[in-house]
Design a protein around this motif. Structure first.
Motif, PDB file in Angstrom:
ATOM      1  N   LEU A  11       4.193  -7.336   2.278  1.00  0.00           N
ATOM      2  CA  LEU A  11       3.684  -7.431   3.646  1.00  0.00           C
ATOM      3  C   LEU A  11       4.466  -8.514   4.381  1.00  0.00           C
ATOM      4  O   LEU A  11       4.613  -9.632   3.880  1.00  0.00           O
ATOM      5  CB  LEU A  11       2.193  -7.770   3.624  1.00  0.00           C
ATOM      6  CG  LEU A  11       1.524  -8.072   4.970  1.00  0.00           C
ATOM      7  CD1 LEU A  11       1.560  -6.838   5.866  1.00  0.00           C
ATOM      8  CD2 LEU A  11       0.094  -8.542   4.741  1.00  0.00           C
ATOM      9  N   ARG A  38      12.638   6.609   2.836  1.00  0.00           N
ATOM     10  CA  ARG A  38      11.295   6.080   3.060  1.00  0.00           C
ATOM     11  C   ARG A  38      10.374   7.164   3.563  1.00  0.00           C
ATOM     12  O   ARG A  38      10.822   8.147   4.163  1.00  0.00           O
ATOM     13  CB  ARG A  38      11.335   4.911   4.053  1.00  0.00           C
ATOM     14  CG  ARG A  38      11.702   5.295   5.483  1.00  0.00           C
ATOM     15  CD  ARG A  38      11.850   4.039   6.340  1.00  0.00           C
ATOM     16  NE  ARG A  38      12.174   4.374   7.729  1.00  0.00           N
ATOM     17  CZ  ARG A  38      12.462   3.473   8.662  1.00  0.00           C
ATOM     18  NH1 ARG A  38      12.485   2.177   8.360  1.00  0.00           N
ATOM     19  NH2 ARG A  38      12.740   3.856   9.890  1.00  0.00           N
ATOM     20  N   ALA A  40       6.689   7.290   5.609  1.00  0.00           N
ATOM     21  CA  ALA A  40       5.568   6.667   6.288  1.00  0.00           C
ATOM     22  C   ALA A  40       4.344   7.578   6.180  1.00  0.00           C
ATOM     23  O   ALA A  40       4.482   8.779   5.978  1.00  0.00           O
ATOM     24  CB  ALA A  40       5.917   6.429   7.755  1.00  0.00           C
ATOM     25  N   PRO A  88       7.098  -2.798  13.027  1.00  0.00           N
ATOM     26  CA  PRO A  88       5.949  -2.075  12.453  1.00  0.00           C
ATOM     27  C   PRO A  88       6.294  -0.636  12.058  1.00  0.00           C
ATOM     28  O   PRO A  88       5.757  -0.127  11.061  1.00  0.00           O
ATOM     29  CB  PRO A  88       4.923  -2.118  13.587  1.00  0.00           C
ATOM     30  CG  PRO A  88       5.237  -3.387  14.305  1.00  0.00           C
ATOM     31  CD  PRO A  88       6.735  -3.498  14.263  1.00  0.00           C
ATOM     32  N   ASP A  90       8.797   0.337  10.612  1.00  0.00           N
ATOM     33  CA  ASP A  90       9.487   0.366   9.323  1.00  0.00           C
ATOM     34  C   ASP A  90       8.505   0.457   8.158  1.00  0.00           C
ATOM     35  O   ASP A  90       8.920   0.605   7.001  1.00  0.00           O
ATOM     36  CB  ASP A  90      10.345  -0.894   9.137  1.00  0.00           C
ATOM     37  CG  ASP A  90      11.498  -0.966  10.110  1.00  0.00           C
ATOM     38  OD1 ASP A  90      11.757  -2.069  10.640  1.00  0.00           O
ATOM     39  OD2 ASP A  90      12.149   0.072  10.356  1.00  0.00           O
ATOM     40  N   THR A  91       7.220   0.380   8.464  1.00  0.00           N
ATOM     41  CA  THR A  91       6.199   0.481   7.426  1.00  0.00           C
ATOM     42  C   THR A  91       6.279   1.833   6.729  1.00  0.00           C
ATOM     43  O   THR A  91       6.240   2.878   7.372  1.00  0.00           O
ATOM     44  CB  THR A  91       4.802   0.292   8.030  1.00  0.00           C
ATOM     45  OG1 THR A  91       4.687  -1.047   8.536  1.00  0.00           O
ATOM     46  CG2 THR A  91       3.719   0.534   6.988  1.00  0.00           C
ATOM     47  N   GLN A 121       6.048  -0.287  -1.611  1.00  0.00           N
ATOM     48  CA  GLN A 121       5.423  -0.298  -0.290  1.00  0.00           C
ATOM     49  C   GLN A 121       5.961  -1.454   0.539  1.00  0.00           C
ATOM     50  O   GLN A 121       5.999  -2.605   0.080  1.00  0.00           O
ATOM     51  CB  GLN A 121       3.906  -0.432  -0.419  1.00  0.00           C
ATOM     52  CG  GLN A 121       3.171  -0.550   0.901  1.00  0.00           C
ATOM     53  CD  GLN A 121       3.167   0.747   1.692  1.00  0.00           C
ATOM     54  OE1 GLN A 121       2.919   1.820   1.143  1.00  0.00           O
ATOM     55  NE2 GLN A 121       3.456   0.664   2.991  1.00  0.00           N
ATOM     56  N   VAL A 122       6.337  -1.141   1.762  1.00  0.00           N
ATOM     57  CA  VAL A 122       6.709  -2.144   2.756  1.00  0.00           C
ATOM     58  C   VAL A 122       5.766  -1.994   3.934  1.00  0.00           C
ATOM     59  O   VAL A 122       5.652  -0.910   4.505  1.00  0.00           O
ATOM     60  CB  VAL A 122       8.169  -1.973   3.211  1.00  0.00           C
ATOM     61  CG1 VAL A 122       8.476  -2.887   4.397  1.00  0.00           C
ATOM     62  CG2 VAL A 122       9.120  -2.249   2.062  1.00  0.00           C
ATOM     63  N   THR A 123       5.095  -3.079   4.277  1.00  0.00           N
ATOM     64  CA  THR A 123       4.169  -3.064   5.400  1.00  0.00           C
ATOM     65  C   THR A 123       4.568  -4.162   6.377  1.00  0.00           C
ATOM     66  O   THR A 123       4.683  -5.332   5.991  1.00  0.00           O
ATOM     67  CB  THR A 123       2.729  -3.287   4.938  1.00  0.00           C
ATOM     68  OG1 THR A 123       2.370  -2.281   3.991  1.00  0.00           O
ATOM     69  CG2 THR A 123       1.770  -3.215   6.127  1.00  0.00           C
ATOM     70  N   VAL A 124       4.792  -3.772   7.620  1.00  0.00           N
ATOM     71  CA  VAL A 124       5.189  -4.710   8.663  1.00  0.00           C
ATOM     72  C   VAL A 124       4.057  -4.794   9.674  1.00  0.00           C
ATOM     73  O   VAL A 124       3.714  -3.804  10.317  1.00  0.00           O
ATOM     74  CB  VAL A 124       6.492  -4.279   9.344  1.00  0.00           C
ATOM     75  CG1 VAL A 124       6.929  -5.342  10.349  1.00  0.00           C
ATOM     76  CG2 VAL A 124       7.580  -4.033   8.311  1.00  0.00           C
ATOM     77  N   SER A 125       3.504  -5.973   9.809  1.00  0.00           N
ATOM     78  CA  SER A 125       2.387  -6.162  10.737  1.00  0.00           C
ATOM     79  C   SER A 125       2.908  -6.610  12.099  1.00  0.00           C
ATOM     80  O   SER A 125       3.909  -7.318  12.203  1.00  0.00           O
ATOM     81  CB  SER A 125       1.412  -7.196  10.191  1.00  0.00           C
ATOM     82  OG  SER A 125       2.040  -8.455  10.073  1.00  0.00           O
TER      83      SER A 125
END
Length: 126
Positions: A11, A38, A40, A88, A90-91, A121-125
């Motif tokens: 994250l 990737r 999503a 975001p 890119d999540t 998992q990649v999560t961009v807030s």
């Protein structure tokens, strides 16, 4: 049979950076083009970046060009994806993949890649 194991996801806030790594088992790593894809939530898996077997040629999706950098270390059997200025959008779950044939240039088509990792998992807030 090759095994691909991704690591480095997590994250991060928008504008931040992450570095993904993929470790490959088996022989002949240096003979194969490697790629990152990737997926999503609710979307199809898409191409992100690829690097030729000798590291000379790289290719990026337009959406990540200038922000992501793919690299490889043939001695260590690893391929990496440096992700900067994350957004975001890119999540996603990021997958490492190996081309099905040796000594090819590169490809953006998932059908050309025969071996896949389990994803990270990649999560961009925002």
């Amino acid at each position: 049979q090759v095994q691909l194991v991704e690591s480095g996801g997590g994250l991060v806030q928008a504008g931040g950076s992450l570095r993904l790594s993929c470790a490959a088992s088996g022989r002949s790593f240096s003979s194969y083009t490697m790629g990152w894809f990737r997926q999503a939530p609710g979307k199809e898996r898409e191409f992100v970046a690829a690097i030729s077997w000798n590291g000379v040629t790289t290719d990026y999706a337009d959406s990540v060009e200038g922000r992501f950098t793919i690299s490889r270390d043939n001695a260590k059997h690893t391929v990496s994806l440096q992700m900067n200025s994350l957004k975001p959008e890119d999540t996603a779950v990021y997958y490492c993949a190996r081309h099905a044939r040796q000594l090819t240039a590169y490809s953006r088509s998932q059908r050309d890649f025969g071996s896949w990792g389990q994803g990270t998992q990649v999560t961009v807030s925002s």
